[in-house]
Design an enzyme around this catalytic site. Sequence first.
Site, PDB file in Angstrom:
ATOM      1  NE  ARG A 247       1.786  22.044  40.833  1.00  0.00           N
ATOM      2  CZ  ARG A 247       1.413  22.511  42.014  1.00  0.00           C
ATOM      3  NH1 ARG A 247       0.713  21.737  42.840  1.00  0.00           N
ATOM      4  NH2 ARG A 247       1.740  23.723  42.400  1.00  0.00           N
ATOM      5  CG  HIS A 248       6.680  24.042  38.551  1.00  0.00           C
ATOM      6  ND1 HIS A 248       6.855  24.249  39.908  1.00  0.00           N
ATOM      7  CD2 HIS A 248       5.516  24.656  38.230  1.00  0.00           C
ATOM      8  CE1 HIS A 248       5.857  24.972  40.389  1.00  0.00           C
ATOM      9  NE2 HIS A 248       5.018  25.236  39.380  1.00  0.00           N
ATOM     10  CG  ASN A 254       5.562  25.929  44.536  1.00  0.00           C
ATOM     11  OD1 ASN A 254       6.093  25.143  43.755  1.00  0.00           O
ATOM     12  ND2 ASN A 254       4.446  26.581  44.221  1.00  0.00           N
ATOM     13  NE  ARG A 313       5.892  28.226  38.428  1.00  0.00           N
ATOM     14  CZ  ARG A 313       5.498  29.419  38.012  1.00  0.00           C
ATOM     15  NH1 ARG A 313       6.405  30.359  37.792  1.00  0.00           N
ATOM     16  NH2 ARG A 313       4.237  29.690  37.800  1.00  0.00           N
ATOM     17  CD  GLU A 351      -0.621  28.001  36.889  1.00  0.00           C
ATOM     18  OE1 GLU A 351      -1.453  27.709  35.992  1.00  0.00           O
ATOM     19  OE2 GLU A 351      -0.454  27.308  37.908  1.00  0.00           O
ATOM     20  CG  HIS A 417       2.814  26.206  35.279  1.00  0.00           C
ATOM     21  ND1 HIS A 417       3.836  26.722  36.051  1.00  0.00           N
ATOM     22  CD2 HIS A 417       3.201  26.368  33.984  1.00  0.00           C
ATOM     23  CE1 HIS A 417       4.792  27.194  35.249  1.00  0.00           C
ATOM     24  NE2 HIS A 417       4.433  26.993  33.998  1.00  0.00           N
TER      25      HIS A 417
END
Length: 505
Positions: A247-248, A254, A313, A351, A417
């Site tokens: 994932r980023h 977040n 991201r 995403e 994502h």
Amino acid sequence: MPVIDNPKPHVIPEGQNATPLEVVGATASDKLIIIMVGLPGAGKTFVSKRICRYISFFHDIPSQIFNVGDYRRQLCGVKLPASFYDPNNSQGLASRHKACDAALDDLVEFMKKDGVRLAVYDASNSLKENRSRIVERLKRENIGAKKLFVETIVDDKTMLEENIRTVKLSTPDYKGVDPDQALKDFMERRRNYSKGYTSVEDDEGSYVRIINYKKFEILNVRGYLPLKVVHFIMNLHTLPRTFYFTRHGQSEYNLLGKIGGDSGLSHNGLEYARRLAKFAKEVIGTKTIIHEENGQTTQVKRPARLWTSTLLRTKETAKFIQHEEFESVWDNGDKTTWVQFRPNARRNLDELYAGLCDGMTYKEIEQIYPEEFEARQNDKLAYRYPRGESYMDVTLRLEPLAHDLERTREPLLIVAHQGILRILYAYFMGLSRAEAPYVKIPLNHVIILTPHAYGCHEERVCLMPKEEMFSDGQDEPITSMPEKTKKESAAVGSNDDPVMDAPSC
């Protein structure tokens, strides 16, 4: 709201929030039986498994392999000598015919069921007379299915020995047997099968012939499902490959518990990006060569690829990765100037789009759209956000990437994502689509997947423990949306963690 005069609306049978037909098997209209042909060690089972996995996962078409070797082991046991496969061994020949018939009986029963489905008859089928016998049996059963021969030929000595050592010697037939002795026995078995071997001929029907996984011969293949299969086959190879999923880094959204959006990375996210760049250079983009003469090792560069989504991201997570240029040689011998981790931003990897809920927290969704909140709780796989996407929609747009992933030969780092990686992970790890939305893809981890003929090996590496993320005293981000049931989640991931399992769509 304006009143619309529409007394006879267009009603979709599947419902107003319908799943795309392409991912529920509704586009195909014909059943398909694939008859494998080839000597032992040519990768028939590998091809069979990849085909069934692709068709069942991305197209929701029931698919099953009927492997004659499995039936033979049940009927005759394992660790049979090479002489068992000698065509002059009448007892062995009778036993093998019995296994073939048992597999064919089960295939017929499977294909007689209603609906579009795919079956693979996985056996050597090296004699034309045996193939004719199979075709005649299928005609008598009046199943109404198309048939396609898939022949695999490997006459490259190096490739053949690599296939045997990495795949066949780990089967039950050679469990606990000395590798050199097992290789010798297997090659003798292959020689027995080669006696009288005939390739599929034009008068036998539609076929695709794979030669050393580099050359493909195709004859008279028609229809939606057969052509899908052939296109997919042309991307397959038996070379070892490794995928690195991550994932980023932690994003600004977040931290706030928001889903979706296009925010940049937090301070912690940027630190993870630096560590990922180091890991990419030292692990993904480097291989160790062991010199046989003295046992010493040397670290050398190896070509590696990088994919990200088009969202900020993921690009920021990959921005510290170096892009060196060096001379490299393709597997066909051609030389090239390789750009290490050349940036490749792909919209397929964006995403899952949350539509009207984009940028909201799950608490806000529950308060503002309580019916949507409840609907997602009840069916996370098929639920589609208002004016947004569902996991089924995302599965559809990831289907073309399956072809790219199968044909990739170099190590591949994918920075994407949670929703996206859940689906790709489920595809390679043999999980059902219903399990995919519950897979845990935590922040700050690299998931290393190494596919092989009979499955996929997994390793997880944490580059930045959770304890290091709060040295600045910031509050933990809001936890991701609670699920109504944890049954699926417990089976495919770690325990819930409000930080590492930061919200995703």
